[in-house]
Motif scaffolding. Structure first.
Motif, PDB file in Angstrom:
ATOM      1  N   ALA A  49       0.861  -1.175   0.000  1.00 22.11           N
ATOM      2  CA  ALA A  49       0.000   0.000   0.000  1.00 22.11           C
ATOM      3  C   ALA A  49       0.899   1.227   0.000  1.00 22.11           C
ATOM      4  O   ALA A  49       1.790   1.353   0.847  1.00 22.11           O
ATOM      5  CB  ALA A  49      -0.911   0.003   1.218  1.00 22.11           C
ATOM      6  N   LYS A  50       0.709   2.116  -0.946  1.00 22.43           N
ATOM      7  CA  LYS A  50       1.550   3.293  -1.050  1.00 22.43           C
ATOM      8  C   LYS A  50       1.389   4.154   0.190  1.00 22.43           C
ATOM      9  O   LYS A  50       0.283   4.378   0.677  1.00 22.43           O
ATOM     10  CB  LYS A  50       1.191   4.099  -2.304  1.00 22.43           C
ATOM     11  N   VAL A  51       2.510   4.623   0.706  1.00 28.01           N
ATOM     12  CA  VAL A  51       2.518   5.436   1.918  1.00 28.01           C
ATOM     13  C   VAL A  51       2.584   6.909   1.519  1.00 28.01           C
ATOM     14  O   VAL A  51       3.419   7.306   0.703  1.00 28.01           O
ATOM     15  CB  VAL A  51       3.712   5.071   2.818  1.00 28.01           C
ATOM     16  N   TYR A  52       1.680   7.706   2.087  1.00 27.82           N
ATOM     17  CA  TYR A  52       1.646   9.149   1.838  1.00 27.82           C
ATOM     18  C   TYR A  52       1.907   9.879   3.160  1.00 27.82           C
ATOM     19  O   TYR A  52       0.961  10.319   3.831  1.00 27.82           O
ATOM     20  CB  TYR A  52       0.283   9.589   1.298  1.00 27.82           C
ATOM     21  N   PRO A  53       3.146  10.022   3.582  1.00 27.31           N
ATOM     22  CA  PRO A  53       3.394  10.683   4.868  1.00 27.31           C
ATOM     23  C   PRO A  53       2.952  12.140   4.851  1.00 27.31           C
ATOM     24  O   PRO A  53       3.190  12.873   3.887  1.00 27.31           O
ATOM     25  CB  PRO A  53       4.903  10.572   5.040  1.00 27.31           C
ATOM     26  N   GLN A  54       2.339  12.541   5.915  1.00 26.45           N
ATOM     27  CA  GLN A  54       1.846  13.913   6.053  1.00 26.45           C
ATOM     28  C   GLN A  54       2.890  14.769   6.745  1.00 26.45           C
ATOM     29  O   GLN A  54       3.618  14.287   7.612  1.00 26.45           O
ATOM     30  CB  GLN A  54       0.550  13.908   6.860  1.00 26.45           C
ATOM     31  N   ALA A  55       2.955  16.036   6.366  1.00 24.38           N
ATOM     32  CA  ALA A  55       3.883  16.954   7.025  1.00 24.38           C
ATOM     33  C   ALA A  55       3.466  17.147   8.473  1.00 24.38           C
ATOM     34  O   ALA A  55       2.270  17.135   8.802  1.00 24.38           O
ATOM     35  CB  ALA A  55       3.902  18.296   6.299  1.00 24.38           C
ATOM     36  N   VAL A  56       4.434  17.308   9.350  1.00 23.50           N
ATOM     37  CA  VAL A  56       4.153  17.486  10.769  1.00 23.50           C
ATOM     38  C   VAL A  56       5.150  18.477  11.332  1.00 23.50           C
ATOM     39  O   VAL A  56       6.270  18.613  10.818  1.00 23.50           O
ATOM     40  CB  VAL A  56       4.240  16.129  11.515  1.00 23.50           C
ATOM     41  N   HIS A  57       4.747  19.189  12.355  1.00 20.11           N
ATOM     42  CA  HIS A  57       5.614  20.158  13.006  1.00 20.11           C
ATOM     43  C   HIS A  57       5.734  19.799  14.483  1.00 20.11           C
ATOM     44  O   HIS A  57       4.772  19.336  15.109  1.00 20.11           O
ATOM     45  CB  HIS A  57       5.058  21.573  12.846  1.00 20.11           C
ATOM     46  N   GLY A  58       6.907  20.013  15.034  1.00 23.94           N
ATOM     47  CA  GLY A  58       7.103  19.699  16.441  1.00 23.94           C
ATOM     48  C   GLY A  58       8.575  19.532  16.763  1.00 23.94           C
ATOM     49  O   GLY A  58       9.463  19.710  15.914  1.00 23.94           O
ATOM     50  N   ARG A  59       8.846  19.169  18.003  1.00 30.91           N
ATOM     51  CA  ARG A  59      10.215  19.081  18.490  1.00 30.91           C
ATOM     52  C   ARG A  59      11.047  18.067  17.715  1.00 30.91           C
ATOM     53  O   ARG A  59      12.168  18.363  17.290  1.00 30.91           O
ATOM     54  CB  ARG A  59      10.188  18.708  19.977  1.00 30.91           C
ATOM     55  N   PHE A  60      10.521  16.875  17.514  1.00 29.26           N
ATOM     56  CA  PHE A  60      11.306  15.832  16.858  1.00 29.26           C
ATOM     57  C   PHE A  60      11.477  16.103  15.363  1.00 29.26           C
ATOM     58  O   PHE A  60      12.506  15.760  14.790  1.00 29.26           O
ATOM     59  CB  PHE A  60      10.662  14.466  17.093  1.00 29.26           C
ATOM     60  N   ARG A  61      10.472  16.745  14.758  1.00 31.91           N
ATOM     61  CA  ARG A  61      10.625  17.128  13.364  1.00 31.91           C
ATOM     62  C   ARG A  61      11.729  18.176  13.219  1.00 31.91           C
ATOM     63  O   ARG A  61      12.518  18.129  12.267  1.00 31.91           O
ATOM     64  CB  ARG A  61       9.304  17.675  12.831  1.00 31.91           C
ATOM     65  N   ARG A  62      11.840  19.093  14.161  1.00 33.12           N
ATOM     66  CA  ARG A  62      12.895  20.106  14.113  1.00 33.12           C
ATOM     67  C   ARG A  62      14.268  19.456  14.298  1.00 33.12           C
ATOM     68  O   ARG A  62      15.239  19.840  13.645  1.00 33.12           O
ATOM     69  CB  ARG A  62      12.662  21.178  15.183  1.00 33.12           C
ATOM     70  N   ILE A  63      14.333  18.496  15.202  1.00 27.48           N
ATOM     71  CA  ILE A  63      15.600  17.786  15.409  1.00 27.48           C
ATOM     72  C   ILE A  63      16.026  17.088  14.114  1.00 27.48           C
ATOM     73  O   ILE A  63      17.202  17.126  13.728  1.00 27.48           O
ATOM     74  CB  ILE A  63      15.466  16.765  16.557  1.00 27.48           C
ATOM     75  N   ILE A  83       4.958  11.211  17.681  1.00 26.26           N
ATOM     76  CA  ILE A  83       4.865  11.938  18.953  1.00 26.26           C
ATOM     77  C   ILE A  83       4.457  13.379  18.695  1.00 26.26           C
ATOM     78  O   ILE A  83       3.559  13.918  19.366  1.00 26.26           O
ATOM     79  CB  ILE A  83       6.217  11.882  19.694  1.00 26.26           C
ATOM     80  N   ASP A  84       5.103  14.013  17.715  1.00 29.24           N
ATOM     81  CA  ASP A  84       4.744  15.395  17.366  1.00 29.24           C
ATOM     82  C   ASP A  84       3.289  15.492  16.927  1.00 29.24           C
ATOM     83  O   ASP A  84       2.565  16.416  17.336  1.00 29.24           O
ATOM     84  CB  ASP A  84       5.648  15.902  16.239  1.00 29.24           C
ATOM     85  N   ALA A  85       2.839  14.549  16.095  1.00 33.41           N
ATOM     86  CA  ALA A  85       1.459  14.592  15.604  1.00 33.41           C
ATOM     87  C   ALA A  85       0.472  14.410  16.742  1.00 33.41           C
ATOM     88  O   ALA A  85      -0.531  15.146  16.835  1.00 33.41           O
ATOM     89  CB  ALA A  85       1.261  13.510  14.540  1.00 33.41           C
ATOM     90  N   CYS A  86       0.734  13.444  17.620  1.00 32.68           N
ATOM     91  CA  CYS A  86      -0.194  13.184  18.725  1.00 32.68           C
ATOM     92  C   CYS A  86      -0.223  14.342  19.715  1.00 32.68           C
ATOM     93  O   CYS A  86      -1.295  14.738  20.195  1.00 32.68           O
ATOM     94  CB  CYS A  86       0.211  11.883  19.425  1.00 32.68           C
ATOM     95  N   ASP A  87       0.955  14.890  20.019  1.00 33.16           N
ATOM     96  CA  ASP A  87       0.993  16.021  20.952  1.00 33.16           C
ATOM     97  C   ASP A  87       0.215  17.217  20.399  1.00 33.16           C
ATOM     98  O   ASP A  87      -0.449  17.942  21.154  1.00 33.16           O
ATOM     99  CB  ASP A  87       2.451  16.429  21.213  1.00 33.16           C
ATOM    100  N   THR A  88       0.301  17.429  19.079  1.00 39.00           N
ATOM    101  CA  THR A  88      -0.442  18.532  18.468  1.00 39.00           C
ATOM    102  C   THR A  88      -1.942  18.345  18.654  1.00 39.00           C
ATOM    103  O   THR A  88      -2.675  19.292  19.003  1.00 39.00           O
ATOM    104  CB  THR A  88      -0.108  18.634  16.974  1.00 39.00           C
TER     105      THR A  88
END
Length: 479
Positions: free
Chosen positions: A16-30, A296-301
Protein backbone atom coordinates in the motif's frame (compact mmCIF):
# COMPACT_ATOMS: atom_id res chain seq x y z
CA UNK A 1 -7.29 -36.31 7.82
CA UNK A 2 -7.32 -33.02 9.69
CA UNK A 3 -10.55 -31.03 9.83
CA UNK A 4 -8.66 -27.73 9.83
CA UNK A 5 -9.91 -25.25 7.29
CA UNK A 6 -7.29 -23.64 5.08
CA UNK A 7 -8.03 -20.23 3.60
CA UNK A 8 -6.28 -19.60 0.32
CA UNK A 9 -4.71 -16.21 -0.15
CA UNK A 10 -1.50 -14.44 -1.06
CA UNK A 11 1.57 -15.14 1.04
CA UNK A 12 2.43 -11.45 1.14
CA UNK A 13 0.03 -8.53 1.32
CA UNK A 14 0.24 -6.17 -1.65
CA UNK A 15 2.13 -2.98 -0.98
CA UNK A 16 0.00 0.00 0.00
CA UNK A 17 1.55 3.29 -1.05
CA UNK A 18 2.52 5.44 1.92
CA UNK A 19 1.65 9.15 1.84
CA UNK A 20 3.39 10.68 4.87
CA UNK A 21 1.85 13.91 6.05
CA UNK A 22 3.88 16.95 7.02
CA UNK A 23 4.15 17.49 10.77
CA UNK A 24 5.61 20.16 13.01
CA UNK A 25 7.10 19.70 16.44
CA UNK A 26 10.22 19.08 18.49
CA UNK A 27 11.31 15.83 16.86
CA UNK A 28 10.63 17.13 13.36
CA UNK A 29 12.90 20.11 14.11
CA UNK A 30 15.60 17.79 15.41
CA UNK A 31 15.40 15.78 12.19
CA UNK A 32 15.68 18.94 10.09
CA UNK A 33 18.77 20.06 12.02
CA UNK A 34 20.45 16.67 11.64
CA UNK A 35 19.52 16.55 7.94
CA UNK A 36 21.05 19.97 7.27
CA UNK A 37 24.24 19.18 9.19
CA UNK A 38 24.85 15.72 7.71
CA UNK A 39 24.06 16.69 4.12
CA UNK A 40 26.01 19.93 4.48
CA UNK A 41 29.07 17.99 5.65
CA UNK A 42 28.68 15.38 2.91
CA UNK A 43 28.28 17.84 0.03
CA UNK A 44 30.73 20.55 1.13
CA UNK A 45 33.53 18.68 2.91
CA UNK A 46 35.46 17.85 -0.32
CA UNK A 47 35.95 21.57 -0.91
CA UNK A 48 37.48 22.25 2.52
CA UNK A 49 41.20 22.97 2.24
CA UNK A 50 44.01 21.93 4.60
CA UNK A 51 47.61 23.07 4.12
CA UNK A 52 50.01 20.14 4.47
CA UNK A 53 53.03 21.81 2.93
CA UNK A 54 54.59 21.75 -0.52
CA UNK A 55 54.09 18.69 -2.67
CA UNK A 56 51.14 17.35 -0.64
CA UNK A 57 47.40 17.57 -1.45
CA UNK A 58 45.54 20.47 0.14
CA UNK A 59 42.14 18.75 0.35
CA UNK A 60 41.09 18.22 3.97
CA UNK A 61 39.55 14.77 3.38
CA UNK A 62 40.96 12.76 0.49
CA UNK A 63 41.27 9.10 -0.45
CA UNK A 64 44.34 9.18 -2.70
CA UNK A 65 44.38 5.82 -4.47
CA UNK A 66 47.23 6.61 -6.91
CA UNK A 67 49.60 7.37 -4.02
CA UNK A 68 47.89 4.95 -1.62
CA UNK A 69 47.11 7.50 1.09
CA UNK A 70 44.11 8.57 3.12
CA UNK A 71 44.10 12.15 4.39
CA UNK A 72 41.78 13.42 7.11
CA UNK A 73 42.75 16.96 8.09
CA UNK A 74 46.03 16.53 10.06
CA UNK A 75 45.90 12.70 9.91
CA UNK A 76 47.63 10.81 7.11
CA UNK A 77 47.16 7.05 6.87
CA UNK A 78 49.13 4.58 4.77
CA UNK A 79 48.03 1.13 3.57
CA UNK A 80 50.13 -0.43 6.33
CA UNK A 81 47.92 1.37 8.88
CA UNK A 82 44.68 -0.29 7.89
CA UNK A 83 44.20 -1.24 11.54
CA UNK A 84 42.97 2.33 12.14
CA UNK A 85 40.01 1.61 9.87
CA UNK A 86 39.39 -1.57 11.86
CA UNK A 87 39.31 0.56 14.99
CA UNK A 88 36.86 2.96 13.37
CA UNK A 89 34.57 0.06 12.45
CA UNK A 90 34.68 -1.18 16.05
CA UNK A 91 33.87 2.32 17.32
CA UNK A 92 30.98 2.62 14.86
CA UNK A 93 29.57 -0.75 15.93
CA UNK A 94 29.86 0.09 19.63
CA UNK A 95 28.25 3.50 19.05
CA UNK A 96 25.37 1.80 17.24
CA UNK A 97 24.95 -0.70 20.06
CA UNK A 98 25.08 2.10 22.64
CA UNK A 99 22.45 4.16 20.84
CA UNK A 100 20.23 1.11 20.63
CA UNK A 101 20.65 0.34 24.34
CA UNK A 102 19.77 3.92 25.29
CA UNK A 103 16.97 4.80 22.86
CA UNK A 104 16.27 1.99 20.41
CA UNK A 105 16.53 2.75 16.70
CA UNK A 106 17.44 6.43 16.94
CA UNK A 107 20.12 5.80 14.31
CA UNK A 108 17.41 4.64 11.91
CA UNK A 109 15.10 7.53 12.73
CA UNK A 110 17.56 10.41 12.60
CA UNK A 111 20.99 9.64 11.13
CA UNK A 112 20.72 6.72 8.72
CA UNK A 113 21.56 7.86 5.15
CA UNK A 114 18.39 6.19 3.88
CA UNK A 115 16.31 8.21 6.34
CA UNK A 116 18.13 11.49 5.65
CA UNK A 117 17.85 11.31 1.86
CA UNK A 118 14.28 10.00 1.97
CA UNK A 119 13.33 12.95 4.19
CA UNK A 120 14.85 15.29 1.61
CA UNK A 121 13.00 13.59 -1.23
CA UNK A 122 9.73 13.80 0.74
CA UNK A 123 10.31 17.53 1.27
CA UNK A 124 10.73 18.00 -2.49
CA UNK A 125 7.61 15.93 -3.15
CA UNK A 126 5.51 18.01 -0.76
CA UNK A 127 6.86 21.26 -2.21
CA UNK A 128 5.93 20.21 -5.76
CA UNK A 129 2.76 18.12 -5.31
CA UNK A 130 1.42 19.30 -1.98
CA UNK A 131 0.82 17.50 1.30
CA UNK A 132 -0.74 14.09 1.91
CA UNK A 133 -4.30 14.96 0.88
CA UNK A 134 -3.27 16.71 -2.32
CA UNK A 135 -1.01 13.84 -3.38
CA UNK A 136 -3.69 11.24 -2.72
CA UNK A 137 -6.28 13.23 -4.69
CA UNK A 138 -3.86 13.74 -7.59
CA UNK A 139 -3.22 10.00 -7.80
CA UNK A 140 -6.96 9.29 -7.78
CA UNK A 141 -7.63 11.81 -10.56
CA UNK A 142 -5.04 10.15 -12.78
CA UNK A 143 -2.71 11.66 -15.32
CA UNK A 144 -4.04 15.16 -15.82
CA UNK A 145 -1.80 17.81 -17.36
CA UNK A 146 -1.15 19.37 -13.95
CA UNK A 147 -0.33 15.99 -12.42
CA UNK A 148 2.07 15.13 -15.24
CA UNK A 149 3.81 18.48 -14.93
CA UNK A 150 4.17 18.09 -11.15
CA UNK A 151 5.43 14.51 -11.37
CA UNK A 152 7.93 15.43 -14.09
CA UNK A 153 9.28 18.34 -12.03
CA UNK A 154 9.48 16.18 -8.92
CA UNK A 155 11.45 13.45 -10.63
CA UNK A 156 13.73 15.98 -12.28
CA UNK A 157 14.57 17.49 -8.87
CA UNK A 158 15.04 14.00 -7.40
CA UNK A 159 17.46 13.14 -10.18
CA UNK A 160 19.39 16.38 -9.62
CA UNK A 161 19.74 15.59 -5.91
CA UNK A 162 20.77 12.02 -6.71
CA UNK A 163 23.21 13.24 -9.35
CA UNK A 164 24.89 15.64 -6.96
CA UNK A 165 24.97 12.90 -4.33
CA UNK A 166 26.96 10.69 -6.69
CA UNK A 167 29.07 13.63 -7.80
CA UNK A 168 29.96 14.57 -4.23
CA UNK A 169 31.06 11.01 -3.51
CA UNK A 170 33.70 10.91 -6.25
CA UNK A 171 35.07 14.26 -5.08
CA UNK A 172 36.50 12.50 -2.05
CA UNK A 173 38.85 10.55 -4.34
CA UNK A 174 40.47 13.45 -6.23
CA UNK A 175 41.08 17.15 -5.83
CA UNK A 176 37.50 18.44 -5.76
CA UNK A 177 37.78 21.76 -7.70
CA UNK A 178 39.94 20.14 -10.36
CA UNK A 179 37.63 17.15 -10.74
CA UNK A 180 34.54 19.36 -10.96
CA UNK A 181 36.19 21.25 -13.83
CA UNK A 182 37.18 18.00 -15.55
CA UNK A 183 33.68 16.58 -15.14
CA UNK A 184 32.11 19.71 -16.61
CA UNK A 185 34.45 19.65 -19.62
CA UNK A 186 34.13 15.87 -20.07
CA UNK A 187 37.83 15.33 -19.40
CA UNK A 188 37.41 13.30 -16.20
CA UNK A 189 38.29 9.58 -16.21
CA UNK A 190 35.53 7.15 -17.17
CA UNK A 191 35.51 5.58 -13.71
CA UNK A 192 34.33 8.90 -12.25
CA UNK A 193 31.33 9.07 -14.59
CA UNK A 194 30.60 5.40 -13.93
CA UNK A 195 30.43 5.82 -10.16
CA UNK A 196 28.40 9.02 -10.45
CA UNK A 197 25.91 7.07 -12.58
CA UNK A 198 25.78 4.15 -10.13
CA UNK A 199 25.27 6.35 -7.07
CA UNK A 200 22.76 8.56 -8.88
CA UNK A 201 20.68 5.51 -9.75
CA UNK A 202 20.85 3.96 -6.27
CA UNK A 203 20.01 7.23 -4.50
CA UNK A 204 17.11 7.92 -6.86
CA UNK A 205 15.71 4.39 -6.49
CA UNK A 206 16.20 3.95 -2.74
CA UNK A 207 15.15 7.44 -1.58
CA UNK A 208 12.55 8.15 -4.27
CA UNK A 209 10.88 4.79 -4.90
CA UNK A 210 11.92 2.06 -2.44
CA UNK A 211 11.68 4.33 0.60
CA UNK A 212 10.17 2.41 3.53
CA UNK A 213 10.73 -0.88 1.70
CA UNK A 214 14.46 -0.50 2.33
CA UNK A 215 13.85 -0.18 6.08
CA UNK A 216 11.34 -3.02 6.29
CA UNK A 217 12.74 -5.62 3.89
CA UNK A 218 16.32 -4.77 2.85
CA UNK A 219 18.03 -3.45 5.97
CA UNK A 220 19.28 -6.09 8.45
CA UNK A 221 19.56 -3.71 11.40
CA UNK A 222 15.88 -3.89 12.53
CA UNK A 223 16.28 -7.63 12.98
CA UNK A 224 19.66 -7.32 14.70
CA UNK A 225 18.64 -4.59 17.11
CA UNK A 226 15.73 -6.66 18.38
CA UNK A 227 18.30 -9.03 19.88
CA UNK A 228 20.30 -6.17 21.43
CA UNK A 229 17.57 -4.15 23.09
CA UNK A 230 16.26 -4.69 26.61
CA UNK A 231 13.40 -3.57 28.83
CA UNK A 232 15.25 -0.38 29.86
CA UNK A 233 15.75 0.97 26.33
CA UNK A 234 13.66 3.98 25.36
CA UNK A 235 11.37 3.30 22.41
CA UNK A 236 8.53 5.24 20.81
CA UNK A 237 5.58 3.82 22.73
CA UNK A 238 1.83 4.28 22.78
CA UNK A 239 0.54 4.48 26.34
CA UNK A 240 -2.36 2.10 26.05
CA UNK A 241 -3.15 2.39 29.75
CA UNK A 242 -4.05 6.01 29.16
CA UNK A 243 -5.29 5.92 25.57
CA UNK A 244 -7.78 3.03 25.73
CA UNK A 245 -10.62 2.69 25.08
CA UNK A 246 -10.45 4.91 22.01
CA UNK A 247 -13.38 7.14 21.13
CA UNK A 248 -14.14 10.55 19.69
CA UNK A 249 -14.00 13.68 21.82
CA UNK A 250 -17.80 13.91 22.00
CA UNK A 251 -18.27 10.26 22.93
CA UNK A 252 -15.51 10.50 25.51
CA UNK A 253 -17.26 13.44 27.17
CA UNK A 254 -20.54 11.53 27.23
CA UNK A 255 -18.87 8.41 28.65
CA UNK A 256 -17.15 10.34 31.40
CA UNK A 257 -20.38 12.13 32.22
CA UNK A 258 -21.93 8.71 32.90
CA UNK A 259 -18.94 7.60 34.97
CA UNK A 260 -17.59 5.29 32.29
CA UNK A 261 -13.93 4.91 31.27
CA UNK A 262 -12.76 6.80 28.18
CA UNK A 263 -9.24 6.90 26.81
CA UNK A 264 -7.42 9.96 25.56
CA UNK A 265 -6.89 8.51 22.07
CA UNK A 266 -9.51 9.96 19.72
CA UNK A 267 -8.59 7.57 16.88
CA UNK A 268 -7.68 10.47 14.58
CA UNK A 269 -5.03 8.40 12.75
CA UNK A 270 -2.63 11.34 12.71
CA UNK A 271 0.12 9.13 14.16
CA UNK A 272 -0.32 6.81 11.16
CA UNK A 273 -0.62 9.60 8.60
CA UNK A 274 2.73 11.16 9.50
CA UNK A 275 4.65 7.87 9.78
CA UNK A 276 7.18 7.50 6.91
CA UNK A 277 6.72 3.72 6.97
CA UNK A 278 2.93 3.64 7.51
CA UNK A 279 3.12 2.01 10.96
CA UNK A 280 0.31 2.23 13.53
CA UNK A 281 2.30 2.71 16.71
CA UNK A 282 -0.78 1.82 18.77
CA UNK A 283 -0.25 -1.80 17.76
CA UNK A 284 3.05 -1.85 19.66
CA UNK A 285 6.68 -1.83 18.57
CA UNK A 286 6.98 -3.18 15.05
CA UNK A 287 9.67 -3.95 12.51
CA UNK A 288 8.66 -0.98 10.37
CA UNK A 289 8.94 1.58 13.18
CA UNK A 290 12.19 3.53 12.79
CA UNK A 291 11.71 5.45 16.08
CA UNK A 292 11.76 8.85 14.37
CA UNK A 293 9.33 10.46 16.82
CA UNK A 294 7.10 12.09 14.19
CA UNK A 295 4.07 10.31 15.60
CA UNK A 296 4.87 11.94 18.95
CA UNK A 297 4.74 15.39 17.37
CA UNK A 298 1.46 14.59 15.60
CA UNK A 299 -0.19 13.18 18.73
CA UNK A 300 0.99 16.02 20.95
CA UNK A 301 -0.44 18.53 18.47
CA UNK A 302 -3.85 16.82 18.61
CA UNK A 303 -3.76 16.58 22.42
CA UNK A 304 -3.04 20.32 22.67
CA UNK A 305 -5.93 21.10 20.32
CA UNK A 306 -8.43 19.11 22.42
CA UNK A 307 -6.96 20.35 25.71
CA UNK A 308 -5.62 17.00 26.92
CA UNK A 309 -2.16 16.23 28.36
CA UNK A 310 0.57 15.52 25.83
CA UNK A 311 2.72 12.40 25.99
CA UNK A 312 0.11 9.85 24.93
CA UNK A 313 2.84 8.68 22.54
CA UNK A 314 6.42 9.17 23.67
CA UNK A 315 9.80 7.61 24.29
CA UNK A 316 9.29 5.12 27.10
CA UNK A 317 10.57 1.79 28.39
CA UNK A 318 8.87 -1.57 28.90
CA UNK A 319 9.68 -1.30 32.59
CA UNK A 320 7.81 1.98 32.94
CA UNK A 321 4.80 0.67 31.04
CA UNK A 322 4.51 -2.11 33.59
CA UNK A 323 5.10 0.27 36.51
CA UNK A 324 2.31 2.55 35.31
CA UNK A 325 -0.07 -0.36 35.15
CA UNK A 326 0.84 -1.06 38.77
CA UNK A 327 0.36 2.60 39.74
CA UNK A 328 4.08 3.24 40.32
CA UNK A 329 6.17 6.21 39.23
CA UNK A 330 8.37 5.76 36.14
CA UNK A 331 12.14 5.30 36.53
CA UNK A 332 14.93 5.55 33.96
CA UNK A 333 18.34 3.88 33.90
CA UNK A 334 20.39 5.06 30.93
CA UNK A 335 23.55 4.10 32.84
CA UNK A 336 23.50 0.35 33.41
CA UNK A 337 25.81 -2.60 32.79
CA UNK A 338 25.02 -2.83 29.07
CA UNK A 339 25.54 0.85 28.29
CA UNK A 340 28.62 1.09 30.52
CA UNK A 341 30.24 -1.85 28.72
CA UNK A 342 29.60 -0.26 25.32
CA UNK A 343 30.89 3.12 26.50
CA UNK A 344 33.97 1.52 28.06
CA UNK A 345 34.70 -0.39 24.87
CA UNK A 346 34.47 2.83 22.87
CA UNK A 347 36.74 4.62 25.34
CA UNK A 348 39.34 1.85 25.27
CA UNK A 349 39.42 1.49 21.49
CA UNK A 350 39.38 5.26 21.00
CA UNK A 351 42.15 5.70 23.56
CA UNK A 352 44.32 3.06 21.90
CA UNK A 353 43.82 4.65 18.48
CA UNK A 354 44.58 8.13 19.83
CA UNK A 355 47.72 6.97 21.63
CA UNK A 356 48.87 5.11 18.52
CA UNK A 357 48.33 8.20 16.36
CA UNK A 358 50.18 10.49 18.75
CA UNK A 359 53.15 8.16 19.18
CA UNK A 360 53.44 6.62 15.73
CA UNK A 361 56.69 6.96 13.81
CA UNK A 362 56.87 8.69 10.45
CA UNK A 363 59.64 6.33 9.36
CA UNK A 364 59.88 2.56 9.28
CA UNK A 365 62.19 -0.18 8.03
CA UNK A 366 61.45 -3.74 6.95
CA UNK A 367 63.94 -6.48 6.16
CA UNK A 368 63.31 -9.73 4.28
CA UNK A 369 65.94 -12.46 4.20
CA UNK A 370 66.72 -13.86 0.75
CA UNK A 371 65.87 -17.58 0.74
CA UNK A 372 67.64 -18.74 -2.38
CA UNK A 373 70.34 -19.10 -1.28
CA UNK A 374 70.10 -18.62 2.47
CA UNK A 375 73.84 -17.84 2.63
CA UNK A 376 76.86 -17.61 0.35
CA UNK A 377 80.22 -19.17 1.31
CA UNK A 378 82.98 -16.83 0.14
CA UNK A 379 86.33 -18.00 -1.28
CA UNK A 380 88.25 -16.80 1.79
CA UNK A 381 85.92 -18.75 4.13
CA UNK A 382 83.73 -15.81 5.06
CA UNK A 383 79.90 -15.93 4.85
CA UNK A 384 77.44 -13.50 3.29
CA UNK A 385 73.68 -13.24 3.80
CA UNK A 386 71.54 -11.13 1.46
CA UNK A 387 68.42 -9.17 2.40
CA UNK A 388 65.81 -6.95 0.79
CA UNK A 389 65.52 -3.78 2.83
CA UNK A 390 62.61 -1.37 2.48
CA UNK A 391 62.66 2.09 4.02
CA UNK A 392 59.35 3.88 4.52
CA UNK A 393 59.24 7.67 4.76
CA UNK A 394 55.89 9.29 5.62
CA UNK A 395 57.15 12.87 5.68
CA UNK A 396 59.59 15.21 3.98
CA UNK A 397 62.69 13.95 2.16
CA UNK A 398 65.08 12.21 4.54
CA UNK A 399 68.56 10.68 4.60
CA UNK A 400 69.22 7.52 6.61
CA UNK A 401 72.38 5.92 7.95
CA UNK A 402 72.34 2.11 8.04
CA UNK A 403 74.22 -0.19 10.36
CA UNK A 404 73.95 -3.77 11.61
CA UNK A 405 74.13 -4.94 15.22
CA UNK A 406 73.95 -8.27 17.01
CA UNK A 407 76.81 -9.95 15.13
CA UNK A 408 80.37 -8.89 16.03
CA UNK A 409 82.53 -8.17 13.03
CA UNK A 410 79.61 -7.98 10.56
CA UNK A 411 79.91 -5.57 7.65
CA UNK A 412 76.98 -4.03 5.79
CA UNK A 413 77.23 -3.65 2.01
CA UNK A 414 74.91 -2.45 -0.76
CA UNK A 415 75.57 -1.91 -4.44
CA UNK A 416 75.12 1.69 -5.65
CA UNK A 417 74.81 3.12 -2.12
CA UNK A 418 77.27 5.72 -0.84
CA UNK A 419 79.10 5.53 2.46
CA UNK A 420 79.47 8.18 5.10
CA UNK A 421 82.84 9.10 6.61
CA UNK A 422 82.02 6.94 9.63
CA UNK A 423 81.63 3.91 7.33
CA UNK A 424 77.83 3.63 7.57
CA UNK A 425 75.71 3.28 4.43
CA UNK A 426 73.72 6.43 3.52
CA UNK A 427 70.39 6.17 1.73
CA UNK A 428 68.09 9.02 0.64
CA UNK A 429 64.30 8.49 0.56
CA UNK A 430 62.03 11.03 -1.09
CA UNK A 431 58.98 12.67 0.42
CA UNK A 432 56.12 10.24 1.05
CA UNK A 433 58.01 7.43 -0.63
CA UNK A 434 59.39 3.99 0.02
CA UNK A 435 62.76 2.81 -1.22
CA UNK A 436 63.85 -0.78 -1.54
CA UNK A 437 67.52 -1.79 -1.77
CA UNK A 438 69.36 -5.11 -1.71
CA UNK A 439 71.86 -5.25 1.14
CA UNK A 440 74.38 -7.86 2.27
CA UNK A 441 75.70 -8.70 5.72
CA UNK A 442 79.18 -10.24 5.52
CA UNK A 443 81.48 -11.68 8.20
CA UNK A 444 85.13 -12.67 7.93
CA UNK A 445 86.21 -16.33 8.37
CA UNK A 446 87.17 -15.94 12.01
CA UNK A 447 83.77 -14.37 12.98
CA UNK A 448 81.41 -16.86 11.30
CA UNK A 449 78.88 -18.00 13.95
CA UNK A 450 78.32 -21.71 14.53
CA UNK A 451 74.53 -21.33 14.51
CA UNK A 452 71.92 -18.81 13.29
CA UNK A 453 72.22 -15.46 15.04
CA UNK A 454 69.55 -12.77 15.43
CA UNK A 455 70.69 -9.47 13.99
CA UNK A 456 69.20 -5.99 13.79
CA UNK A 457 69.32 -3.66 10.80
CA UNK A 458 69.07 -0.10 12.11
CA UNK A 459 68.18 3.02 10.12
CA UNK A 460 68.87 6.41 11.70
CA UNK A 461 67.24 9.62 10.43
CA UNK A 462 70.18 11.99 9.97
CA UNK A 463 67.95 15.03 10.54
CA UNK A 464 66.10 14.09 13.73
CA UNK A 465 68.33 11.31 15.04
CA UNK A 466 65.37 8.95 15.32
CA UNK A 467 66.31 5.27 14.85
CA UNK A 468 64.10 2.42 13.67
CA UNK A 469 65.18 -1.20 13.43
CA UNK A 470 64.10 -4.47 11.87
CA UNK A 471 65.18 -7.85 13.21
CA UNK A 472 66.09 -10.92 11.17
CA UNK A 473 68.66 -13.74 11.41
CA UNK A 474 72.08 -14.49 9.98
CA UNK A 475 72.57 -18.04 8.68
CA UNK A 476 75.95 -19.81 8.42
CA UNK A 477 77.07 -23.22 7.12
CA UNK A 478 77.16 -24.58 10.66
CA UNK A 479 73.45 -23.97 11.22
Amino acid sequence: MSNDTFIEGPLYAPRAKVYPQAVHGRFRRIKWVILCITLGVYYLLPFVRWDRGPGLPSQAVLVDFPHRRFYFFFIELWPQEVYYFTGLLILAAMALFLMNAVAGRIWCGYMCPQTVWTDLFYAVERWVEGDRRERMMSDKRGWTFTHVRQVALKHFLWLMIAWWTGGAWVLYFADAPTLVKDLATFQAPFIAYLWIGILTATTYIFAGHAREQVCIYMCPWPRIQAALTDEWALNVTYRGDRGEPRMSVKKAEQARAHGETAGDCVDCHQCINVCPTGVDIRDGIQLGCIQCGLCIDACDTVMEQIDRPTGLIGYDTDVNMQRRREGKAPIYRPARARTLVYAAAMAIVGGIMLYSLLTRSMIDVNVLHERNPLFVQLADGGVRNDYSLRLLNKGAERSFALEVSGLPGAKLQAAGVSRRPDGKLAIDVGQDQTREVRISVQVDPGAVPAKPVDISIEATDLTTGQTVAARDHFVSPGR
